[in-house]
Design a protein around this motif. Structure first.
Motif, short mmCIF file in Angstrom:
data_model
loop_
_atom_site.label_atom_id
_atom_site.label_comp_id
_atom_site.label_asym_id
_atom_site.label_seq_id
_atom_site.Cartn_x
_atom_site.Cartn_y
_atom_site.Cartn_z
N SER A 103 0.81 -1.22 0.00
CA SER A 103 0.00 0.00 0.00
C SER A 103 0.84 1.27 0.00
O SER A 103 0.47 2.27 -0.63
CB SER A 103 -0.94 0.00 1.21
OG SER A 103 -1.96 -0.97 1.05
N HIS A 128 -7.59 2.01 1.63
CA HIS A 128 -8.74 2.71 1.08
C HIS A 128 -8.52 4.23 1.06
O HIS A 128 -9.04 4.94 0.20
CB HIS A 128 -10.00 2.38 1.90
CG HIS A 128 -11.26 2.92 1.32
ND1 HIS A 128 -12.09 3.79 1.99
CD2 HIS A 128 -11.84 2.72 0.11
CE1 HIS A 128 -13.13 4.10 1.23
NE2 HIS A 128 -13.00 3.48 0.09
N LYS A 144 -10.66 -3.67 -0.68
CA LYS A 144 -10.06 -2.68 0.22
C LYS A 144 -10.39 -3.00 1.68
O LYS A 144 -11.18 -3.89 1.97
CB LYS A 144 -10.57 -1.28 -0.15
CG LYS A 144 -10.25 -0.89 -1.59
CD LYS A 144 -8.76 -0.81 -1.85
CE LYS A 144 -8.41 -0.71 -3.31
NZ LYS A 144 -6.96 -0.70 -3.57
N THR A 354 -12.10 2.56 -6.88
CA THR A 354 -12.12 1.24 -6.25
C THR A 354 -12.91 0.28 -7.14
O THR A 354 -13.85 0.68 -7.84
CB THR A 354 -12.74 1.27 -4.84
OG1 THR A 354 -14.05 1.85 -4.91
CG2 THR A 354 -11.89 2.09 -3.90
#
Length: 393
Positions: A103, A128, A144, A354
């Motif tokens: 991430s 996220h 996520k 997303t």
């Protein structure tokens, strides 16, 4: 003759039409460093997908079949180098970026993609927060943190009520994703019926996790939730064994994804639950071909992050074909409008980038293999719970 020579050189200098050029795609992947084992899975997905698309003639562009050209650079698991490598690819005129693993690396990359107005497709990151910053060029067909926390209670509900974990220890990495996931797991406990009794922070790359482990052990935590890097996760398991602590359930995100987990830990690595977002037993078009190609290259079916990596290339190739041009803005719009089935199943994108993807897949290491244990209709084996003590494995 001199004039003719100049004329020929001038012709050669003219830009080739789009259909005469390969579709150049840039990827920055951690081939080495702390994320190297995960990056290898992403790289395999990209390379096999490009091979398959090119074997079928390439991407349809302006009525012609054009090959994909993948330019892949190693960022050495260093976010600073992620940025530098992306800028190198921008200078080479790539039509889009493909991301790596982790991430923190994706968060750094997303800002570069936005600055360069270049579409970015990334998997292997559940953070996220980065999608809440208004980025237009960021797309991630991958679940996520909120998806993971929502999928956990139904999986735990498959365990008989009297045996489910009632107390949980969270080993919280000192990163944005660590904080985000700790909050999500705490919230999920309200539905799943467990209480978080320990939340202990650690810095990535730490060598001694004994304080966290002893705190969880003294609190009699039934389960441990964490999202360590592969090296950190393997160290945690070794020290849990040394300190005589075997929770009923160990749920690690990220660390158990690569095959090196079983190679380094052997039986001690068994019974750890993971949520990689995909598994080679998933039923979707193209999975068999991906597994066959991966088996031929590596001697095993596709690894869990390889499938989402492969899907990124499928999505990008389809978007270029729909856009009918290598104009990055039009390719970006075509990605945003994605509505297709890939090796990970149906994929669409929300306005924040997303992915609307199949969620709720959990795997578990059993006998040195990653078995799909949830949901039941796709499971290759039942979940083993509670985990047997290290001494009896």
């Amino acid at each position: 003759m001199r004039r003719l020579g100049v004329f020929v050189l001038a012709l050669l200098a003219l830009p080739l039409p789009a259909w005469a050029q390969p579709v150049r795609v840039g990827a920055v992947v951690p081939v080495t460093g702390r994320y190297g084992a995960g990056g290898a899975q992403v790289r395999a997905g990209y390379e096999i997908a490009v091979e398959h698309i090119n074997a079928a003639g390439g991407v349809t562009l302006a009525g012609k079949k054009v090959p994909l050209e993948l330019v892949l650079l190693d960022d050495e698991s260093d976010a600073t180098k992620t940025v530098a490598r992306l800028e190198t690819l921008a200078a080479q005129g790539v039509v889009a970026y493909l991301g790596g693993f982790g991430s923190d690396l994706h968060a750094a990359a997303a800002a570069v993609a936005e600055k360069n107005k270049t579409p970015y497709l990334g998997v292997a990151f559940a953070l996220h927060k980065v999608h809440q910053q208004g980025f237009r060029y960021l797309f991630s067909p991958f679940w996520k943190s909120p998806d993971i926390s929502e999928a956990l209670p139904p999986m735990l509900a498959s365990i008989p009520a009297g045996e489910r974990p009632k107390t949980v220890a969270i080993f919280q990495e000192k990163t944005d994703w660590g904080r985000e996931m700790a909050a999500a797991w705490t919230e999920a406990g309200k539905t799943a019926g467990y209480q978080v009794v320990v939340t202990a922070e650690y810095a990535p790359g730490a060598k001694d996790f004994s304080d966290l482990i002893l705190r969880a052990k003294s609190a009699h935590a039934d389960a441990v939730f964490a999202l360590p890097t592969p090296p950190d996760g393997m160290t945690m398991i070794k020290q849990m064994k040394e300190l005589g602590y075997t929770p009923k359930l160990t749920f690690f995100i990220r660390a158990p994804d690569p095959p090196v987990w079983a190679k380094n830990l052997g039986k001690d690595g068994d019974y750890v639950l993971l949520a990689p977002g995909w598994h080679h037993a998933v039923k979707a078009p193209g999975v068999k071909e991906l597994n066959d190609a991966h088996q031929a290259k590596f001697g095993r079916p596709a690894d869990p992050i390889t499938g989402p990596g492969y899907a990124c290339v499928q999505i990008l190739a389809a978007a270029v074909a729909r856009a009918g041009t290598l104009d990055r803005e039009k390719v970006r719009d075509a990605i945003a409008a994605t509505d297709m089935t890939t090796v990970i199943g149906p994929v669409k994108f929300r306005p924040d980038g997303t992915g609307v993807v199949k969620a709720g897949l959990f795997a578990q290491w059993q006998n040195g293999k990653q078995e799909l244990v949830w949901p039941r209709e796709f499971a290759t084996v039942p979940v083993v719970y509670p985990a047997p003590p290290f001494a009896r494995r």
